[in-house]
Write an enzyme that holds these catalytic residues in place. Sequence first.
Site, PDB file in Angstrom:
ATOM      1  N   TYR A   1      36.308  79.464 104.019  1.00  0.00           N
ATOM      2  CA  TYR A   1      37.228  78.392 103.636  1.00  0.00           C
ATOM      3  C   TYR A   1      36.458  77.141 103.225  1.00  0.00           C
ATOM      4  O   TYR A   1      36.788  76.488 102.222  1.00  0.00           O
ATOM      5  CB  TYR A   1      38.147  78.102 104.825  1.00  0.00           C
ATOM      6  CG  TYR A   1      39.256  77.114 104.577  1.00  0.00           C
ATOM      7  CD1 TYR A   1      40.374  77.474 103.835  1.00  0.00           C
ATOM      8  CD2 TYR A   1      39.204  75.830 105.107  1.00  0.00           C
ATOM      9  CE1 TYR A   1      41.418  76.576 103.626  1.00  0.00           C
ATOM     10  CE2 TYR A   1      40.230  74.928 104.915  1.00  0.00           C
ATOM     11  CZ  TYR A   1      41.334  75.300 104.166  1.00  0.00           C
ATOM     12  OH  TYR A   1      42.368  74.410 103.959  1.00  0.00           O
TER      13      TYR A   1
ATOM     14  N   ILE B   1      47.131  67.668 108.625  1.00  0.00           N
ATOM     15  CA  ILE B   1      48.445  67.223 108.172  1.00  0.00           C
ATOM     16  C   ILE B   1      49.468  68.177 108.782  1.00  0.00           C
ATOM     17  O   ILE B   1      49.319  69.398 108.696  1.00  0.00           O
ATOM     18  CB  ILE B   1      48.553  67.270 106.638  1.00  0.00           C
ATOM     19  CG1 ILE B   1      47.405  66.482 105.982  1.00  0.00           C
ATOM     20  CG2 ILE B   1      49.907  66.750 106.189  1.00  0.00           C
ATOM     21  CD1 ILE B   1      47.399  65.004 106.280  1.00  0.00           C
TER      22      ILE B   1
ATOM     23  N   ILE C   1      53.303  69.607 101.591  1.00  0.00           N
ATOM     24  CA  ILE C   1      52.505  68.660 100.810  1.00  0.00           C
ATOM     25  C   ILE C   1      52.917  68.701  99.346  1.00  0.00           C
ATOM     26  O   ILE C   1      53.129  67.659  98.715  1.00  0.00           O
ATOM     27  CB  ILE C   1      50.998  68.950 100.975  1.00  0.00           C
ATOM     28  CG1 ILE C   1      50.546  68.609 102.407  1.00  0.00           C
ATOM     29  CG2 ILE C   1      50.179  68.154  99.963  1.00  0.00           C
ATOM     30  CD1 ILE C   1      49.095  68.952 102.700  1.00  0.00           C
TER      31      ILE C   1
ATOM     32  N   LYS D   1      36.541  75.359  99.534  1.00  0.00           N
ATOM     33  CA  LYS D   1      36.945  73.976  99.324  1.00  0.00           C
ATOM     34  C   LYS D   1      35.822  73.158  98.701  1.00  0.00           C
ATOM     35  O   LYS D   1      36.079  72.230  97.922  1.00  0.00           O
ATOM     36  CB  LYS D   1      37.423  73.361 100.642  1.00  0.00           C
ATOM     37  CG  LYS D   1      38.675  74.031 101.200  1.00  0.00           C
ATOM     38  CD  LYS D   1      39.799  74.070 100.154  1.00  0.00           C
ATOM     39  CE  LYS D   1      41.059  74.740 100.660  1.00  0.00           C
ATOM     40  NZ  LYS D   1      42.129  74.751  99.643  1.00  0.00           N
TER      41      LYS D   1
ATOM     42  N   THR E   1      52.070  70.475 108.903  1.00  0.00           N
ATOM     43  CA  THR E   1      52.812  71.380 108.022  1.00  0.00           C
ATOM     44  C   THR E   1      52.905  72.723 108.738  1.00  0.00           C
ATOM     45  O   THR E   1      52.217  72.944 109.744  1.00  0.00           O
ATOM     46  CB  THR E   1      52.071  71.596 106.690  1.00  0.00           C
ATOM     47  OG1 THR E   1      50.836  72.285 106.959  1.00  0.00           O
ATOM     48  CG2 THR E   1      51.765  70.277 105.990  1.00  0.00           C
TER      49      THR E   1
END
Length: 278
Positions: free
Chosen positions: A170, A203, A14, A174, A205
Amino acid sequence: MRKDVMLLTGAGQIGMAIARRMGYGMKIIIGDKKIENADAICDVMNNAGYDCVPFEMNLSSRDSILAIIAEARKHGDITMLVNAAGVSPSQASIETILKVDLYGTAVLLEEVGKVIAKGGTGITISSQSGHRMPALTQEQDTLFAMTPTEELLSLEMLHPTNIRDTLHAYQLAKRCNVKRVMAESVKWGERNARINSISPGIIVTPLAIDEFNGPRGDFYKNMFAKCPAGRPGTADEVANVAELLMRPQGAFITGTDFLIDGGATASYFYGPLNPDLK
């Protein structure tokens, strides 16, 4: 020769996609905890005509953050920040997630905000996970936004007894990222600079592949299968949003978060990903 500088933390797909979109003609300082990751991204980009320098840095350390900022300023004024560094719930402990994703991001935004060039822009990569967590109280949101960085990890809501597991840690990190961006945008605005966050969904990755193969792999695969887009996203699709936010077309956008998740969060609350609606 001095140039405008992009500071990129997190040598991943990213971050590289955004740097390739926005960083031509600039000096790009690429920081990562694993110098071999920064070296690899620099090799790819330098061989494509960019001007990149690798730097070993640890997002959980203020001293390390100050060191990469100092390195960047040797080459010119920092006009762009792209923070794509972080760890995922399957990669790290609760303590590490809070130190890197929550505390480290807050310190980075604070320290870069002190030196960002007039008219500069910044992006930090958050996550859809922060949007799936139940709403916090106004007091908790304000604590995430305004607590001095060195006191953040002492907040009662971040005490280990109040965190269920690494995913919860997490999500809290965030959520804090989004609130810190809002608060920091006011300070950045004093320098005529802007800062926003992007909250990607799934995404593809290397980090996401770790998640697919981790203990919550089936959960994530089900998520993109049942989201309106019906697929995971790509790093270049995140870069599309970053380009809008960082170019003059986004000059009226600051202090906000953009959710780019193929509709997964919408489905989580109001569609087939919500088991209560079946």
